[in-house]
Design a protein around this motif. Structure first.
Motif, PDB file in Angstrom:
ATOM      1  N   SER A 120       0.818  -1.216   0.000  1.00 28.47           N
ATOM      2  CA  SER A 120       0.000   0.000   0.000  1.00 28.47           C
ATOM      3  C   SER A 120       0.851   1.265   0.000  1.00 28.47           C
ATOM      4  O   SER A 120       0.479   2.273  -0.608  1.00 28.47           O
ATOM      5  CB  SER A 120      -0.936   0.010   1.211  1.00 28.47           C
ATOM      6  N   SER A 128      -1.489   7.121  -5.644  1.00 25.64           N
ATOM      7  CA  SER A 128      -2.403   7.988  -4.885  1.00 25.64           C
ATOM      8  C   SER A 128      -1.915   9.433  -4.880  1.00 25.64           C
ATOM      9  O   SER A 128      -2.728  10.364  -4.977  1.00 25.64           O
ATOM     10  CB  SER A 128      -2.546   7.483  -3.450  1.00 25.64           C
ATOM     11  N   ASP A 151      -8.102   6.828  -2.924  1.00 27.97           N
ATOM     12  CA  ASP A 151      -8.578   5.464  -3.150  1.00 27.97           C
ATOM     13  C   ASP A 151      -8.571   5.096  -4.628  1.00 27.97           C
ATOM     14  O   ASP A 151      -8.269   3.953  -4.995  1.00 27.97           O
ATOM     15  CB  ASP A 151      -9.988   5.299  -2.579  1.00 27.97           C
ATOM     16  N   ILE A 154      -5.067   4.076  -5.538  1.00 26.26           N
ATOM     17  CA  ILE A 154      -4.768   2.706  -5.115  1.00 26.26           C
ATOM     18  C   ILE A 154      -5.395   1.717  -6.091  1.00 26.26           C
ATOM     19  O   ILE A 154      -4.747   0.753  -6.538  1.00 26.26           O
ATOM     20  CB  ILE A 154      -5.311   2.441  -3.694  1.00 26.26           C
ATOM     21  N   ALA A 155      -6.666   1.948  -6.444  1.00 28.51           N
ATOM     22  CA  ALA A 155      -7.372   1.043  -7.350  1.00 28.51           C
ATOM     23  C   ALA A 155      -6.662   0.939  -8.699  1.00 28.51           C
ATOM     24  O   ALA A 155      -6.487  -0.167  -9.243  1.00 28.51           O
ATOM     25  CB  ALA A 155      -8.812   1.518  -7.545  1.00 28.51           C
ATOM     26  N   ARG A 210     -10.261  -7.048  -4.850  1.00 27.01           N
ATOM     27  CA  ARG A 210      -9.782  -5.975  -3.984  1.00 27.01           C
ATOM     28  C   ARG A 210      -9.693  -4.658  -4.755  1.00 27.01           C
ATOM     29  O   ARG A 210     -10.088  -3.606  -4.234  1.00 27.01           O
ATOM     30  CB  ARG A 210      -8.419  -6.308  -3.377  1.00 27.01           C
ATOM     31  N   SER A 213     -13.057  -3.256  -5.062  1.00 24.17           N
ATOM     32  CA  SER A 213     -13.548  -2.665  -3.814  1.00 24.17           C
ATOM     33  C   SER A 213     -13.018  -1.252  -3.632  1.00 24.17           C
ATOM     34  O   SER A 213     -13.724  -0.371  -3.115  1.00 24.17           O
ATOM     35  CB  SER A 213     -13.163  -3.539  -2.618  1.00 24.17           C
ATOM     36  N   TYR A 214     -11.793  -0.993  -4.090  1.00 23.70           N
ATOM     37  CA  TYR A 214     -11.238   0.365  -4.009  1.00 23.70           C
ATOM     38  C   TYR A 214     -11.916   1.300  -5.004  1.00 23.70           C
ATOM     39  O   TYR A 214     -12.153   2.475  -4.696  1.00 23.70           O
ATOM     40  CB  TYR A 214      -9.719   0.349  -4.219  1.00 23.70           C
ATOM     41  N   TYR A 215     -12.231   0.794  -6.194  1.00 27.17           N
ATOM     42  CA  TYR A 215     -12.979   1.632  -7.137  1.00 27.17           C
ATOM     43  C   TYR A 215     -14.335   1.999  -6.546  1.00 27.17           C
ATOM     44  O   TYR A 215     -14.762   3.163  -6.593  1.00 27.17           O
ATOM     45  CB  TYR A 215     -13.189   0.897  -8.468  1.00 27.17           C
ATOM     46  N   GLN A 217     -15.265   2.067  -3.431  1.00 30.26           N
ATOM     47  CA  GLN A 217     -15.080   2.958  -2.284  1.00 30.26           C
ATOM     48  C   GLN A 217     -14.800   4.376  -2.741  1.00 30.26           C
ATOM     49  O   GLN A 217     -15.339   5.351  -2.185  1.00 30.26           O
ATOM     50  CB  GLN A 217     -13.924   2.430  -1.431  1.00 30.26           C
ATOM     51  N   ALA A 218     -13.955   4.513  -3.763  1.00 24.65           N
ATOM     52  CA  ALA A 218     -13.620   5.843  -4.283  1.00 24.65           C
ATOM     53  C   ALA A 218     -14.864   6.534  -4.842  1.00 24.65           C
ATOM     54  O   ALA A 218     -15.142   7.696  -4.520  1.00 24.65           O
ATOM     55  CB  ALA A 218     -12.552   5.734  -5.364  1.00 24.65           C
TER      56      ALA A 218
END
Length: 277
Positions: A120, A128, A151, A154-155, A210, A213-215, A217-218
């Protein structure tokens, strides 16, 4: 050739999805994000295209010096000359530009990551931070947009890692966390020697989930007031999520092939996402 023209050529030659995400911006913002992207490409190429780690480290040190010169109004390279104007117009912190170099330098210092927490940090520095700088260029009113940009970065980097597993392995690098390889029963040697297996497919599907999930969340974090301004990020997300769908559909064959979308398809996704806002 002007600094802006140099950056434009650097961005266009890459064929990157990032390039398609800012095609529809107004000229000043497009010039600024193109300069930022060209800077990222220059420092990334310094590491990826140099066979001698010592030489690559020296070149990264030169870029650190060049950023200091840029801040003093004495930039020598066309990319930093263009970036100087962008930094002045959109208040881009030199500290964050230096963090991008810190991230590229990690590639010279390690080729494995013990767990996702360690990975990360790498993703934060190389992606990021770029997202946060891009958010400044695109403009926002609500500070929650910074969390969205973090986020999304990260994605996108997780997507790059998934897509490039085979290519990175041929350079001796494995970005997939060691503890996750162990959890799914995938020896590092299978990745380095391009041996596909059901266990490897399950490992990559876990990585895709995973990233997704970041997409999600963003996009859930992005305030409605900033959605229009941040459309380039939405374009990037749409293109990259389509890429993940293709990788999953192909059975996660990332050890022996690099899945990509044709330019016309990227352009179509970009236009459709932009119009929808």
């Amino acid at each position: 050739m002007s600094p802006d023209e140099y950056c434009q050529q650097k961005a266009a030659r890459s064929g990157s999805s990032f390039y398609y995400s800012f095609l529809f911006l107004p000229p000043e913002r497009r010039r600024a994000i193109t300069a930022l992207y060209a800077f990222c490409r220059e420092v990334d190429d310094t590491v990826d295209e140099c066979q001698d780690p010592g030489v690559a480290a020296t070149r990264l040190a030169w870029w650190r010096h060049e950023l200091a010169a840029m801040s003093a109004g004495q930039a020598q390279h066309p990319v930093t000359q263009a970036l100087h104007q962008a930094s002045a117009s959109f208040n881009l912190p030199e500290e964050q530009l230096r963090e991008i170099i810190d991230g590229m330098e990690m590639d010279l210092q390690q080729t494995r990551y013990l767990d996702f927490r360690a990975l990360s940090l790498y993703c934060y520095r190389v992606a990021s931070v770029v997202g946060l700088l891009a958010a400044e260029i695109f403009g926002y009113q609500d500070r929650r947009t910074q969390k969205y940009a973090h986020d999304l970065g990260i994605a996108c980097q997780l997507t790059n890692i998934i897509r490039d597993v085979g290519e990175d392995a041929r350079r001796g690098r494995i970005y997939l966390p060691i503890d996750e390889l162990q959890r799914f029963g995938v020896p590092a040697s299978d990745i380095l020697e391009a041996r596909h297996s059901d266990a490897f497919r399950r490992l990559i599907e876990f990585q895709i989930d995973r990233a997704e999930s970041y997409y999600a969340q963003a996009l859930a974090t992005l305030p409605a007031a900033d959605r229009k301004a941040q459309r380039p990020g939405l374009v990037m997300a749409a293109i990259y999520r389509t890429l993940l769908d293709e990788i999953r559909r192909d059975g996660c064959q990332v050890l022996t092939q690099r899945t990509s979308l044709p330019p016309l398809r990227k352009l179509w996704i970009a236009w459709r996402t932009w119009v929808r806002g």
